[in-house]
Every structure is written in structure tokens, then in C-alpha cells.
Design an enzyme around this catalytic site. Structure first.
Site, PDB file in Angstrom:
ATOM      1  N   GLY A 140       0.532  -1.146   0.310  1.00  0.00           N
ATOM      2  CA  GLY A 140       0.231   0.118   0.009  1.00  0.00           C
ATOM      3  C   GLY A 140       0.997   1.274  -0.335  1.00  0.00           C
ATOM      4  O   GLY A 140       2.354   0.777  -0.738  1.00  0.00           O
ATOM      5  N   SER A 141       0.496   2.517   0.857  1.00  0.00           N
ATOM      6  CA  SER A 141       0.987   3.490   0.266  1.00  0.00           C
ATOM      7  C   SER A 141       2.503   3.547   0.788  1.00  0.00           C
ATOM      8  O   SER A 141       3.099   4.888   0.672  1.00  0.00           O
ATOM      9  CB  SER A 141      -0.010   4.515   0.922  1.00  0.00           C
ATOM     10  OG  SER A 141      -1.051   5.313   0.114  1.00  0.00           O
ATOM     11  N   THR A 142       2.637   2.796   2.583  1.00  0.00           N
ATOM     12  CA  THR A 142       3.819   3.482   2.670  1.00  0.00           C
ATOM     13  C   THR A 142       4.534   2.929   2.163  1.00  0.00           C
ATOM     14  O   THR A 142       6.077   3.329   2.183  1.00  0.00           O
ATOM     15  CB  THR A 142       3.723   2.119   3.771  1.00  0.00           C
ATOM     16  OG1 THR A 142       3.591   1.187   3.396  1.00  0.00           O
ATOM     17  CG2 THR A 142       2.812   2.272   4.906  1.00  0.00           C
TER      18      THR A 142
END
Length: 748
Positions: free
Chosen positions: A318-320
Site C-alpha cells: 500500500g501507500s507506505t
């Protein structure tokens, strides 16, 4: 005559027979004593000699400060004597000795009465009662506390029967003991009752921990007493080596305490956290739930509890993962935080479906820095797909260690290779979705490289191995794998990620903000793959970050797999857990909530000059904390610094900028005299970090536009709350403040 002949014949026959028997006896004596003497002597020696094992101690596992995490401890095995119990019950049936022993062992050990009765009445093949029978598995290697309870019972039976031998015995043993229960169980593993090392470091370092048993051989008589002049052969046991870990027991406790509270609240499939020192990649703490207690491993029914998700589970990050794309774009010179783009959606090819931001409509024309704060997918498609391109993006993903094992010194680490063959795979990989699957330890290792100046380090949990017999010590040194980005890039990325947390209006990481500390971080919310598509209501949410930004000491990742809550996100679920662990850990390490150092002198001087129009003389700021206001003013005015006093207190609690900084003498020094001052002074000329710290000290929510130094400020109301809007610009520029941003939307 006939009788005489018969008598003589019988005499001769008898004499001949006796002679033959005597000759046979002589031959047999010769055979045993002379011809086979050595063989029979050896048989006799074997009968006289007995051998006993001298057990060795398994090496201890210690935390970085020498606190015991695993060690050998005294244990006892319970046994019964069927023959002795039967004899006593036959002599005194009124005692009902067998019934009493069965009832007590059932009560204390939990073994069924049926099974106990079978053991207490067990017989040999010839039908006679056995002399001894161990109560396994429940009575095998029990703790001293349990043994003491049964020992009291045995004393009661001895008083009842008037005899010492009542058919209940305890055999001294050793067992592996974990004094902190389930703490760090996935890292440690366990040793079972059979002596086999299972999982974790117990398994990985079994050869180092085991040691070698010794023995003693001696000659004995018929009742097993050692002969005083008999031969003795002995070999001392060699104890195992002690292993000191990089784990800090207190930080490990903070992690597990926070995870257990969240596990109860959100009821996820699993929850994982890893804390590490980014400079060395020493693991300070690492845990995953569900877990198990190695002292009673057999009570764990769910086999998933033995799985160490930190190194054995693969996720879409995901966005990490946008941190990787961001760092790559900064390194290549593509990321300009002040450039604008159209948020909302983007088509990477005409035939493919568009990629959308998490709020679908986007936020209009915004800067790339605001795109990072909003966690905009569109921004990262443009950075990763359009600017970097497949070849460079794949290179950096590989350089940051994804698609390969980190080499951490724990067993069963997994990894998954990847290939980006289509434009859609490149575009989605840029914001953490699709083909690139990662483990938590890979993510921590990669972000540590962003934090520490660009060096990818090999993670490790073993700090040193020492031999208690010789005193020799083998120290595990930090290992640099490669330089991934430059120190300058590392610094810039840290400042950008700091704003994801510090911006209390649009920053998706605002729930990880800790007053007094500079925190850099990024949220992650990834839909789970179900079949051939993505689930609408199952997410893996996460937060990863490090602190303090100016000199990172801890990088921390929190991952929650399928939290049972509506609209779960990395900012709403994982960030508060991160905040709790990070704050406790920073305080534990002695990192005070303090004002950060200012930007280097030359830059500050140029910034001040650009606003004053003159090249001011510089001076070192003295430390005036603890002084009265009058004393502090006098001290600072001797150096020509103008002074601003915040609050109505009599003594200086804190000063900004920090003592020791070298600044132009036109720079105002602020003195905080109480913590309840509601007045906000002019922050013009301050660096971003000083301005954020001032807002933190005054407990004022602020938003930031631009980069560099504060050129303007404005108090505005957002959702009924006052917010201070700061406008920043590089030295020499004074842009107009832009309109205040709307309240934050859920993160991506």
C-alpha cells in the site's frame, strides 16, 4: 568270582567316568581362565562399571542490557511405584493409597483419573507390578512450584503410613525456562521437553547454545556403591554459549503491550510491529500476534500462533511503499515539491482503466508536496510511471532490497521475486499495489536506508555470542549492503515525510504526531486480494516512520491485517499504535522532548539577510533556560539579539532557537515562560522545523505551504477550530500565502 569281576568292572567304569568329568572340568577351567580369560574379564568389568551422564547447561539468551530472556531452570519428573503402592494397599487396604495418589495427581497435573489408574497399576510382561512408571506428559519436567505441592502431599502420606517410601517419586531434571512468558516468543522460539530446538533463535543457534554433556565411569559393587580403589574415568560437561540479542526488553514490552490492546479492539487476523536502529539495523523489538507462551507451548492450539508474520508473511504494502518511489524520484531530481499536477485520476495508457485517488475526485490542482501529504495515488503514478519509468523504478525497488531476503539471522524468512511486464504493473507498483509483495522486515530495512543517509543495512537480532568457559566473545558488526540514495536525498525525504505527520489538517499521518519530537512517516491502506480482484471491505493498514528526523534513532513499522472496523485506514488505526510505541521508546532511550538544532548557519544567515536587506553579524545563542526573564534578556541583549517573551511566568522554561545555534544578530529569540500562552508571535524568518516546534510549544495547530523559511502567517478557522497557516519560501523569495486547505480526507 563272578561277583568280584562285576565289582571291578563297575569300579573301573565309575573311575573312568570320574576321570572324564575331572578332565572336562580341567579343560573348562583352562577354557574360561586361560583361553577366554580376557573376554570373561571384560564381561565382569562391564558388570562392575557404571556410567552416569553429567548434564551441560544450555546457553542463555539475553537482551541487549543482559536481562535474561531464556535460560535453563530446575525441573522435576513425577513417577509412581506400582509395586510399592500395591504392597502397601494389600497390607493396609483402609489407607486406599492408590485412590489418594490418583486423586491428587489428577487435581495437580490435570491427567485423567483413568489414565493415572492405568499407570499406577501397570505390570510387566510376566504379570508382576512395575517398580516405577513416569507420569507423562503432564508430570514431565514440571516447575518447582508444582513439585512443592506434590511434595507436601507425599509428606502427608509418609505420616499416614509411617514409612518413607510411599510409591511417589520426583526425579531431578533440567528444562528451558522463559521468564517473561510470551515476550519475544517468535524471536526466541522454544526447546521442547524432548530437548529439540523449535523455531526462532533456539533453532537457528542450536549448535552454539547446546553445549556437550559430560560423563563419569566408575567401578561399583553389587549395591551400586563406588569401589574405593576402583578405576574412575570422567569428562566434564561443556556448557553452551550465551547469546546477547539486540532486543531491548523494555521496547519489546512497549510493542507487545500496544499490539495486545489493539488486537482486542480491532480483532484482526494478525498484527505486527518492528522497531530497529536505522544506523545499524539492530532489531530493538519485533512482535506479531497471535503468539504463544514457550513455557507451555503445548497449550497453543492455533498453529498460526507459531507464525512470525514479521519475516514470514507477504503483503501488498500500500501507500507506505510510496516512500520508495519518493526517495527514487528525489534522487533522480524529478520531485519538485512546489510543482503542481491535476489530482483525482490518471490514465497511464489510453486502453487501461484510470488510477484514482482514494477520494476519487481528488483535490484539484495541488502541489506534489500536498500530494504526498494527501497520499495521492495520481501523484505517484506521475512520479514513478511517467518520470522514473520502468527501468529506473525497478532498479530502485531492487536496490532497496525488495524481491530478495534481507538475511536477518532468524530461520524461515521468506521473500518473493517480482517482474513488472505491463504498463499497469509499473503504474500500480509506484504506489504500492500489484506485483511487488513485501515482508515487514523488508519494509523496515528499506525505510531505515531512507532514514540513515541512504545505506541499506543487513538487519540482525544477535549482538554477540560469548563462551562462559573461555570468556571469548564474538561481536556481530553492522553490515552495509549498498548505498541506495545520497545523504542529501535522505535529508530531503525526511523533511517531506515529516510534513505528512506535522500537517494537522491534510497530513494523513497526523495521528502519529508527538509534540516535542520530529516524526517522519507514511500511512498505508491496501485492499486485500480476494480471488482475482480486490475486496471492498478487507484491508491491510499500516504506518511506518522514524524519529527524531534530525538524527533518527528508531524506525518503526506497524501492520494490522483486516481490522474489524469500518473505514479502517493506516492513519486511523495503525498511526495511533505507532505513536504510543514510538513515544515510550524515545523516552526510554533518553531522547528528550527538546527543541531541534537549527538549519546550518550559512543558510540561516542568507535567509535573514534576504528579509532584512543587510548582511547581519552572526553570534552564538547562549543558553538562558532556567534564568529569570530579566537575566535572560540581559544575557541575550549583550549579544544584540532581540527578545520576545511568551507567557507571564517569571522563569524561562524553553528558548527558540536552541542554545548553541549561530544566527544573525537580527534574529529574534523567543523565551517561553509558561505552557498556557495563547499568543502566537511573528514566526517570520524561522526555519520549518523551528516554526513547527514553536507551534507545538504553544499547542497551536498549523498548516504549511511551501518550503524554506516562514515568510507569512495567518490565523484561519477550519471546521470551527483556529489554525495557523504558515507560508514558506526559499531564501530570496516571498510568495503570497495560498488559500487555506479544506479539512483532511481519509488517507490512501
Amino acid at each position: 568270582m563272578v561277583m568280584t569281576k562285576r565289582i571291578k568292572l563297575r569300579t573301573l567304569l565309575m573311575g573312568g567316568l570320574i576321570t572324564l568329568l575331572f578332565a572336562g572340568l580341567i579343560f573348562r577351567v583352562y577354557w574360561v581362565q586361560i583361553y577366554k580369560g580376557d573376554v570373561y574379564l571384560q564381561h565382569a568389568m562391564d558388570t562392575w562399571i557404571t556410567s552416569e551422564t553429567i548434564p551441560q547447561e544450555r546457553g542463555m539468551l539475553l537482551d541487549r542490557d543482559g536481562k535474561v530472556l531464556a535460560a535453563d531452570a530446575a525441573a522435576y519428573t513425577v513417577a509412581v511405584g506400582p509395586k510399592r503402592i500395591a504392597d502397601l494397599d494389600k497390607e493396609h487396604p483402609e489407607w486406599k493409597l492408590a485412590d489418594q495418589i490418583v486423586a491428587k495427581l489428577h487435581s495437580v497435573l490435570g491427567t485423567s483419573e483413568v489414565k493415572l489408574r492405568e499407570m499406577i497399576t501397570s505390570k510387566k510382561e510376566d504379570g508382576t507390578y512395575r517398580d516405577q512408571r513416569e507420569i507423562r506428559p503432564d508430570g514431565w519436567k514440571i516447575d518447582k512450584m508444582v513439585k512443592d505441592r506434590l511434595d507436601l502431599f507425599r509428606e502427608e502420606l509418609r505420616t499416614l503410613t509411617g514409612t518413607k517410601n510411599v510409591g511417589l517419586y520426583f526425579m531431578d531434571e533440567q528444562k528451558r525456562y522463559y521468564p517473561n512468558g510470551s515476550l519475544a516468543s517468535h524471536i526466541l522460539g522454544y526447546q521442547n521437553k524432548e530437548g529439540d530446538a523449535i523455531y526462532g533463535l533456539e533453532k537457528r543457534l542450536d549448535d552454539q547454545l547446546s553445549g556437550i554433556p559430560g560423563f563419569i565411569k566408575y567401578q561399583k559393587d553389587g549395591i551400586r556403591t563406588q569401589l574405593p580403589n576402583g578405576e574412575v574415568e570422567a569428562k566434564q560437561a561443556v556448557d553452551g554459549k550465551n547469546v546477547t540479542l539486540t532486543i531491548d526488553r523494555d521496547i519489546q514490552f512497549y510493542i507487545e503491550e500496544a499490539l495486545r490492546a489493539a488486537y482486542i479492539e480491532y480483532d484482526p487476523v494478525s498484527i505486527t510491529a518492528i522497531a530497529a536502529d536505522p544506523d545499524t539495523m539492530e532489531i530493538l523489538g519485533m512482535a506479531s500476534l497471535p503468539d504463544y507462551n514457550p513455557n507451555v507451548y503445548w497449550e497453543t492450539e492455533d498453529q498460526n500462533s507459531f507464525r512470525d508474520n514479521a519475516i514470514q508473511s507477504l503483503y501488498e504494502p500500500g501507500s507506505t511503499f510510496k516512500i520508495v518511489t519518493l526517495a527514487s524520484a528525489v534522487e533522480e531530481g524529478y520531485f519538485n515539491p512546489d510543482d503542481f499536477y491535476k489530482s483525482g485520476s490518471i490514465k497511464y495508457t489510453e486502453k487501461d482503466r484510470p488510477v484514482r485517488d482514494h477520494n476519487w475526485t481528488g483535490w484539484g490542482e495541488i502541489s506534489y508536496l500536498d500530494g504526498l501529504k494527501h497520499s495521492s495515488n495520481v501523484a505517484f503514478v506521475k512520479l514513478g510511471f511517467e518520470m522514473l519509468g520502468k527501468e529506473k523504478l525497478v532498479k530502485y525497488i531492487n536496490d532497496f532490497g525488495f524481491g530478495q531476503k534481507t538475511g536477518i539471522d532468524l530461520p524461515n524468512e521468506v521473500s518473493k521475486t517480482f517482474s513488472l511486464n505491463y504498463p499497469s504493473e509499473v503504474a500500480t507498483a509506484a504506489f504500492g499495489q500489484g506485483k511487488v509483495l513485501v515482508t515487514p522486515i523488508q519494509q523496515v530495512t528499506a525505510v531505515a536506508a531512507v532514514a540513515n543517509g541512504g545505506k541499506l543495512m543487513k538487519p540482525h537480532v544477535v549482538k554477540s555470542i560469548s563462551d562462559p568457559a573461555t570468556g571469548q566473545k564474538e561481536v556481530v558488526e553492522p553490515e552495509v549492503i549498498r548505498q541506495v540514495i545520497s545523504e542529501a536525498t535522505s535529508r530531503k525525504v525526511g523533511e517531506y515525510l515529516e510534513q505528512v505527520v506535522s500537517d494537522q489538517v491534510i497530513g494523513t499521518g497526523k495521528n502519529a504526531y508527538i509534540p516535542g519530537y520530529r516524526i517522519a512517516g507514511k500511512t498505508g491502506t491496501a485492499q486485500k486480494v480476494i480471488g482475482t480482484g480486490y475486496s471492498e471491505d478487507k484491508y491491510v493498514v499500516s504506518f511506518i516512520g522514524y524519529a527524531p528526523v534530525e538524527n533518527p534513532k528508531i524506525v518503526l513499522l506497524v501492520i494490522v491485517d483486516e481490522p474489524q472496523i469500518e473505514r479502517a485506514g493506516g492513519g486511523s488505526v495503525a498511526a495511533p499504535i505507532f505513536k504510543k510505541i514510538m513515544e515510550q521508546s524515545l523516552l526510554h532511550l533518553g531522547i528528550r522532548k527538546d527543541l531541534p538544532d537549527t538549519i546550518p548557519t550559512a543558510i540561516n544567515a542568507s535567509a535573514a539577510s534576504s528579509q532584512s536587506g543587510d548582511a547581519d553579524v552572526t553570534a552564538t545563542i547562549p543558553d538562558v533556560t532556567g534564568m529569570t526573564v530579566a537575566q535572560a534578556k540581559k544575557q541575550l541583549q549583550q549579544h544584540s539579539f532581540p527578545v520576545g517573551v511568551l507567557g507571564s511566568g517569571g522563569k524561562v522554561l524553553q528558548q527558540l532557537p536552541k542554545a548553541g545555534s549561530v544566527l544573525p544578530t537580527s534574529q529574534q529569540i523567543y523565551l517561553l515562560t509558561d505552557t498556557k500562552s495563547g499568543n502566537v508571535p511573528s514566526l517570520k524568518g524561522l526555519s520549518l522545523r523551528d516554526a513547527l516546534e514553536m507551534c507545538s510549544l504553544l499547542q497551536v495547530v498549523c498548516t504549511v505551504e511551501g518550503q524554506g523559511y516562514v515568510t507569512g502567517q495567518k490565523a484561519v478557522k477550519v471546521d470551527g477550530k483556529w489554525t495557523l497557516q504558515l507560508t514558506l519560501a526559499p531564501p530570496g523569495e516571498t510568495p503570497e500565502p495560498s488559500p487555506v486547505t479544506e479539512a483532511a480526507s481519509p488517507e490512501g
